[in-house]
Design an enzyme around this catalytic site. Structure first.
Site, short mmCIF file in Angstrom:
data_model
loop_
_atom_site.label_atom_id
_atom_site.label_comp_id
_atom_site.label_asym_id
_atom_site.label_seq_id
_atom_site.Cartn_x
_atom_site.Cartn_y
_atom_site.Cartn_z
N ARG A 114 107.25 25.37 57.83
CA ARG A 114 106.82 24.14 58.50
C ARG A 114 105.31 23.95 58.47
O ARG A 114 104.64 23.97 59.50
CB ARG A 114 107.32 24.09 59.94
CG ARG A 114 108.84 24.09 60.07
CD ARG A 114 109.27 23.80 61.50
NE ARG A 114 110.73 23.74 61.61
CZ ARG A 114 111.38 23.41 62.73
NH1 ARG A 114 110.70 23.10 63.81
NH2 ARG A 114 112.69 23.38 62.74
N ASP A 122 106.71 28.04 70.46
CA ASP A 122 107.41 27.07 69.61
C ASP A 122 106.53 26.69 68.43
O ASP A 122 106.35 27.47 67.52
CB ASP A 122 107.83 25.86 70.43
CG ASP A 122 108.78 24.94 69.68
OD1 ASP A 122 109.59 25.46 68.90
OD2 ASP A 122 108.71 23.72 69.87
N ASP A 167 108.09 23.38 75.74
CA ASP A 167 108.49 24.17 74.57
C ASP A 167 107.61 25.39 74.32
O ASP A 167 108.03 26.34 73.66
CB ASP A 167 108.46 23.28 73.32
CG ASP A 167 109.55 22.23 73.32
OD1 ASP A 167 110.58 22.44 74.00
OD2 ASP A 167 109.37 21.18 72.67
#
Length: 402
Positions: free
Chosen positions: A280, A224, A200
């Site tokens: 996040r 990512d 990722d």
């Protein structure tokens, strides 16, 4: 004899001590019991270790000007759900002297050669260096990466993967500009290498790992996530890091359908979520998450989010909202109707909200699930500035305090 007031203050800082290591799928109820049994004893010890910074991790070791002669003392300073992470404690010191990399046949002296060994190792760096990895750095169990005393950057290539291993400490590294790797062979032990599909591009990827502690790192600008923990990972502490210039900062939980993450327990403590961050911080699924005494000075969309009914215990954080009135809310429930998320256990206790920031709580309030999302004693939010003032990599010189 009366106990000095300063010592009484310090006694409230120390995190609980978990006595025994647990398997990856540890029982959250057992962790609760360990917390309650150990917290009183561990508080008695802080007065001895502390040098008064107010940060229980730093107070444990940064007061020692001879830290370089007893590097492995650091392993005794972990807090939160990842406090049993021994890393390479009691193992040999391995010195990285060569910033080069070969993903299949690493040379002695390189970082990769150290992290794939089967034995416990405490890995340090001979000098300042920038390490551009050819492929993901596949770590073996019982390793510490200790960047103190050198300016070490892992950047420009694939970065760190902690997959189905245990007892890892990552401390004092600059991790940034991480790229995807894969479609290549990569060695993960002296005896084995295998084919890796496309990665990722995370800064630190934790996949089915347990007893992990990431402390005093500076992370930014990866493809990512900066730190992602998925696929049944648990017993993790992410502390004292400085995170900047990134979109999807931290994912905790693989997917809404991956129920193996229901036992995940992660502590996010004493970090500075800084400039250029969007969302996040973290984004959670299932599991139990203690978000405590962090400084949130920047976000563009939201700070803490989740789906799949995670339990989020936010305590003693400082949230400074962006000026845009649309994004004042700290929290976000992802792709879920209110009729569902209003039963999730999300709470805010003692948080400081600035510039119009607000936290939307939900759930039963006094639910016992919060006990499973409690891992250390929160300090008052007005101390967050001082507690997180040293977040990120430290300038450490041998013979003097960091």
């Amino acid at each position: 004899m009366a106990i000095p007031f300063s010592i009484l203050c310090l006694l409230s800082l120390l995190a609980p001590t978990f006595i025994h290591s647990s398997p990856v799928h540890q029982d959250p109820e057992l962790v609760v019991q360990q917390v309650h049994e150990s917290i009183n004893a561990s508080r008695r010890n802080l007065g001895y270790f502390s040098c008064g910074t107010g940060n229980p991790v730093d107070d444990c070791w940064r007061c020692n000007s001879n830290w370089d002669q007893n590097r492995q003392q650091l392993a005794d300073c972990a807090i939160g759900f990842g406090r049993d992470a021994n890393g390479g404690k009691n193992g040999k010191i391995y010195v990285v002297t060569d910033p080069g990399d070969d993903a299949v046949n690493p040379k002695p002296g390189t970082l990769r050669y150290g992290v794939i060994q089967d034995e416990p190792l405490w890995i340090i760096f001979a000098r300042d260096m920038v390490i551009k990895l050819d492929q993901e750095l596949m770590m073996n169990s019982f390793k510490t990466l200790d960047g103190r005393g050198a300016n070490v950057h892992i950047a420009g290539g694939p970065c760190i993967t902690i997959q189905y291993v245990t007892n890892i400490i990552i401390h004092g590294l600059n991790i940034h500009d991480c790229k995807s790797g894969g479609n290549a062979y990569v060695r993960d032990s002296p005896e084995h290498y295998g084919w890796r599909t496309i990665s990722d591009g995370d800064g630190i990827s934790i996949f089915g790992g347990s007893h992990i502690w990431v402390d005093h790192c500076s992370l930014s600008s990866c493809t990512d996530g900066l730190i992602d923990a998925i696929h049944g990972s648990t017993a993790i502490t992410i502390s004292n890091n400085y995170l900047t210039h990134h979109d999807k900062v931290m994912l905790l939980g693989h997917s809404d359908g991956f129920t193996q993450d229901k036992g995940m327990q992660v502590t996010v403590a004493f970090n500075h979520f800084g400039e250029g961050l969007i969302q996040r911080m973290p984004r959670c699924r299932f599991g139990y998450f203690h978000v405590v005494n962090n400084d949130y000075t920047h976000w563009e969309m939201y700070a803490i989010g989740g789906s799949a009914a995670p339990t989020i215990n936010s305590q003693g954080n400082r949230f400074l909202a962006p000026d845009d009135h649309i994004f004042k809310e700290v929290t976000k429930r992802e792709d879920t109707p209110q009729s569902e998320w209003e039963n999730w256990n999300w709470r805010s206790q003692g948080d400081l909200f600035l510039n119009g920031a607000f936290f939307t709580p939900s759930g039963a309030g006094a639910s016992t699930s919060y006990a499973r999302a409690s891992s250390l004693s929160a300090r008052p939010s007005d101390l967050v500035g001082s507690i997180t003032s040293g977040a990120g990599t430290l300038s450490c010189r041998k013979g003097s305090r960091c």
